[in-house]
Design a protein around this motif. Structure first.
Motif, mmCIF file in Angstrom:
data_model
loop_
_atom_site.group_PDB
_atom_site.id
_atom_site.type_symbol
_atom_site.label_atom_id
_atom_site.label_comp_id
_atom_site.label_asym_id
_atom_site.label_seq_id
_atom_site.Cartn_x
_atom_site.Cartn_y
_atom_site.Cartn_z
ATOM 1 N N LEU A 59 59.607 42.825 -7.227
ATOM 2 C CA LEU A 59 58.750 42.376 -6.325
ATOM 3 C C LEU A 59 57.371 42.515 -7.215
ATOM 4 O O LEU A 59 57.039 43.492 -7.861
ATOM 5 N N ASP A 60 56.305 41.620 -6.703
ATOM 6 C CA ASP A 60 54.876 41.818 -7.087
ATOM 7 C C ASP A 60 54.356 43.293 -6.667
ATOM 8 O O ASP A 60 54.624 43.559 -5.481
ATOM 9 N N ALA A 61 53.756 43.991 -7.542
ATOM 10 C CA ALA A 61 53.236 45.233 -7.300
ATOM 11 C C ALA A 61 52.372 45.172 -5.864
ATOM 12 O O ALA A 61 52.314 46.194 -5.372
ATOM 13 N N ASP A 62 51.582 44.212 -5.637
ATOM 14 C CA ASP A 62 50.799 44.010 -4.524
ATOM 15 C C ASP A 62 51.534 43.998 -3.095
ATOM 16 O O ASP A 62 50.879 43.815 -2.057
ATOM 17 N N ALA A 63 53.004 43.834 -3.172
ATOM 18 C CA ALA A 63 53.722 43.775 -2.069
ATOM 19 C C ALA A 63 54.418 45.106 -1.768
ATOM 20 O O ALA A 63 55.272 45.264 -0.856
ATOM 21 N N VAL A 64 53.941 46.287 -2.702
ATOM 22 C CA VAL A 64 54.954 47.539 -2.561
ATOM 23 C C VAL A 64 53.925 48.514 -2.230
ATOM 24 O O VAL A 64 52.487 48.594 -2.387
ATOM 25 N N ALA A 65 54.413 49.545 -1.435
ATOM 26 C CA ALA A 65 53.495 50.727 -1.036
ATOM 27 C C ALA A 65 54.219 52.126 -1.269
ATOM 28 O O ALA A 65 55.522 52.124 -1.183
ATOM 29 N N ALA A 66 53.715 52.969 -2.082
ATOM 30 C CA ALA A 66 54.160 54.178 -2.441
ATOM 31 C C ALA A 66 54.231 55.102 -0.968
ATOM 32 O O ALA A 66 53.507 55.004 -0.157
ATOM 33 N N VAL A 67 55.420 55.877 -1.079
ATOM 34 C CA VAL A 67 55.503 56.827 -0.223
ATOM 35 C C VAL A 67 55.951 57.992 -0.536
ATOM 36 O O VAL A 67 56.333 57.994 -1.785
ATOM 37 N N SER A 68 55.996 59.078 0.203
ATOM 38 C CA SER A 68 56.414 60.601 -0.510
ATOM 39 C C SER A 68 57.929 60.473 -0.864
ATOM 40 O O SER A 68 58.745 59.637 -0.503
ATOM 41 N N ALA A 69 58.172 61.288 -1.820
ATOM 42 C CA ALA A 69 59.630 61.512 -2.254
ATOM 43 C C ALA A 69 60.700 61.882 -1.162
ATOM 44 O O ALA A 69 61.826 61.715 -1.388
ATOM 45 N N ASP A 70 60.209 62.619 -0.123
ATOM 46 C CA ASP A 70 61.089 63.225 0.802
ATOM 47 C C ASP A 70 61.189 62.224 2.213
ATOM 48 O O ASP A 70 61.951 62.678 3.141
ATOM 49 N N THR A 71 60.565 60.893 1.826
ATOM 50 C CA THR A 71 60.717 59.818 3.044
ATOM 51 C C THR A 71 62.122 59.606 3.254
ATOM 52 O O THR A 71 63.032 59.320 2.360
ATOM 53 N N ASP A 72 62.348 59.431 4.683
ATOM 54 C CA ASP A 72 63.709 58.855 5.086
ATOM 55 C C ASP A 72 63.819 57.401 4.748
ATOM 56 O O ASP A 72 63.121 56.523 5.538
ATOM 57 N N LEU A 73 64.513 57.017 3.535
ATOM 58 C CA LEU A 73 64.335 55.777 3.004
ATOM 59 C C LEU A 73 65.041 54.707 4.185
ATOM 60 O O LEU A 73 64.708 53.570 3.915
ATOM 61 N N VAL A 74 66.133 55.115 4.809
ATOM 62 C CA VAL A 74 66.761 54.228 5.396
ATOM 63 C C VAL A 74 65.926 53.904 6.626
ATOM 64 O O VAL A 74 65.661 52.774 7.078
ATOM 65 N N ALA A 75 65.261 54.593 7.249
ATOM 66 C CA ALA A 75 64.348 54.600 8.146
ATOM 67 C C ALA A 75 63.233 53.800 7.935
ATOM 68 O O ALA A 75 62.620 52.622 8.575
ATOM 69 N N ALA A 76 62.719 53.934 6.744
ATOM 70 C CA ALA A 76 61.474 53.472 5.965
ATOM 71 C C ALA A 76 61.743 51.879 5.897
ATOM 72 O O ALA A 76 60.833 51.051 5.811
ATOM 73 N N ALA A 77 63.030 51.741 5.680
ATOM 74 C CA ALA A 77 63.391 50.178 5.351
ATOM 75 C C ALA A 77 63.173 49.236 6.518
ATOM 76 O O ALA A 77 63.028 48.043 6.428
ATOM 77 N N THR A 78 62.986 49.942 7.621
ATOM 78 C CA THR A 78 62.705 48.941 8.847
ATOM 79 C C THR A 78 61.254 48.827 8.999
ATOM 80 O O THR A 78 60.829 47.854 9.850
ATOM 81 N N LEU A 79 60.377 49.276 8.373
ATOM 82 C CA LEU A 79 59.031 49.015 8.459
ATOM 83 C C LEU A 79 58.335 47.843 8.118
ATOM 84 O O LEU A 79 57.531 47.149 8.793
ATOM 85 N N PRO A 80 58.658 47.397 6.491
ATOM 86 C CA PRO A 80 57.869 46.320 6.172
ATOM 87 C C PRO A 80 57.541 45.184 7.027
ATOM 88 O O PRO A 80 56.522 44.771 7.383
ATOM 89 N N LEU A 81 58.636 44.570 7.108
ATOM 90 C CA LEU A 81 58.617 43.273 7.824
ATOM 91 C C LEU A 81 57.941 43.434 9.441
ATOM 92 O O LEU A 81 57.173 42.687 10.024
#
Length: 306
Positions: free
Chosen positions: A109-131
């Motif tokens: 991905l282009d870097a400006d399409a990406v957001a850093a989150v904390s290392a302990d983030t629930d990535l399964v849940a977080a995957a529902t957020l961007p769109l």
């Protein structure tokens, strides 16, 4: 690596989990080792050829599938500042005509399409957020509701509608939520002040709750003129699905066309929005995920994990 692609349009059986070369990031890009990728209605529209028939997606021999991603950066291209290997991130692939997208073991991905989150983030849940989250935020930007204004949200129990309700309520906007009768507790829990079952006479029910009609509306369920009729003259309506109704009574009518926005996504990730996951499936079961999405009735997104 494995990636979900289509070479022809049709039912879930055309989805192929193919072995493809691992992509390399170019200047200004990062490569993400995918931990989770949500399945969205736009994936179904891509697979069936609906986007191509609508003139949105040019014909290609191979088309990648997937918009949302959560994972860890494992390679950084040149001219990238602010990210490094090992960063936990979420991101959005907003270009349609790509041979590789997020439903894969790696994605660039282009870097400006990406957001850093904390290392302990629930990535399964977080995957529902961007769109869903960015669509909701950008729709609300266009709607321009102020604290104390009333906002009608159709499809309030869905992904985009649910994020719209949450963000509006956090901004002090009074939300009239439209959803199935069984979803009243859910949408009130997301922050809706008023509730209208979708079986009701929508304009009449809205105007009973808000005399004169709401200031603005986000139509996430594509009910069109019914939503418009609940908006007061001179108000505004934003359509999520690109089929905005005629701008009657001086109502400002707009479509929201989603775009990737890493800085805004960073803000959304920090708010603590409720991310809803319907189920988690392995990447190889992408066809089953499409069948379940098309069957309807889900509350939250299905998420694929490599």
């Amino acid at each position: 690596m494995k990636a979900v692609i289509v070479r022809s349009f049709g039912g879930p059986e055309v989805l192929e989990v193919a072995e493809v070369p691992t992509p390399e990031p170019g200047p200004g890009q990062v490569r993400i080792r995918v931990a989770a990728a949500a399945v969205n209605p736009v994936d179904v529209q891509t697979r069936t050829g609906a986007l191509t028939a609508g003139g949105l997606l040019p014909k290609r021999e191979v088309i990648g599938i997937g918009w949302d991603v959560a994972g860890v950066i494992d390679e950084v291209g040149s001219q990238v500042a602010g990210f490094r290997r090992g960063d936990t991130v979420i991101g959005l692939s907003d270009r349609l005509a790509l041979p590789l997208k997020t439903q894969a073991e790696h994605v660039v991905l282009d870097a400006d399409a990406v957001a850093a989150v904390s290392a302990d983030t629930d990535l399964v849940a977080a995957a529902t957020l961007p769109l869903g989250g960015l669509t909701a935020a950008q729709a609300l930007d266009i709607a321009a509701a102020k604290p104390g204004d009333t906002l009608l949200v159709t499809g309030a129990a869905g992904a985009v509608g649910g994020y719209t309700v949450q963000l509006a309520a956090l901004a002090g906007v009074r939300v009239v939520a439209v959803a199935g009768a069984d979803d009243e507790e859910l949408v009130r829990g997301l922050g809706a002040e008023f509730f209208v079952p979708r079986s009701a006479d929508l304009p009449a029910a809205v105007r009973d709750l808000v005399p004169g009609g709401v200031h603005t509306a986000v139509d996430a369920a594509s009910v069109g003129m019914l939503a418009l009729d609940g908006v007061r003259s001179g108000g505004s309506l934003v359509s999520v699905l690109g089929n905005a109704p005629m701008p009657l009574r001086g109502i400002r009518v707009s479509n929201v066309w989603i775009r990737a926005d890493g800085p805004r996504l960073t803000e959304l990730a920090a708010v603590g929005l409720r991310c809803r996951v319907a189920d988690v499936l392995p990447l190889d079961e992408v066809a089953e995920a499409h069948r379940r999405l098309e069957a309807g009735g889900l509350r939250g997104r299905l998420v694929l994990v490599p």
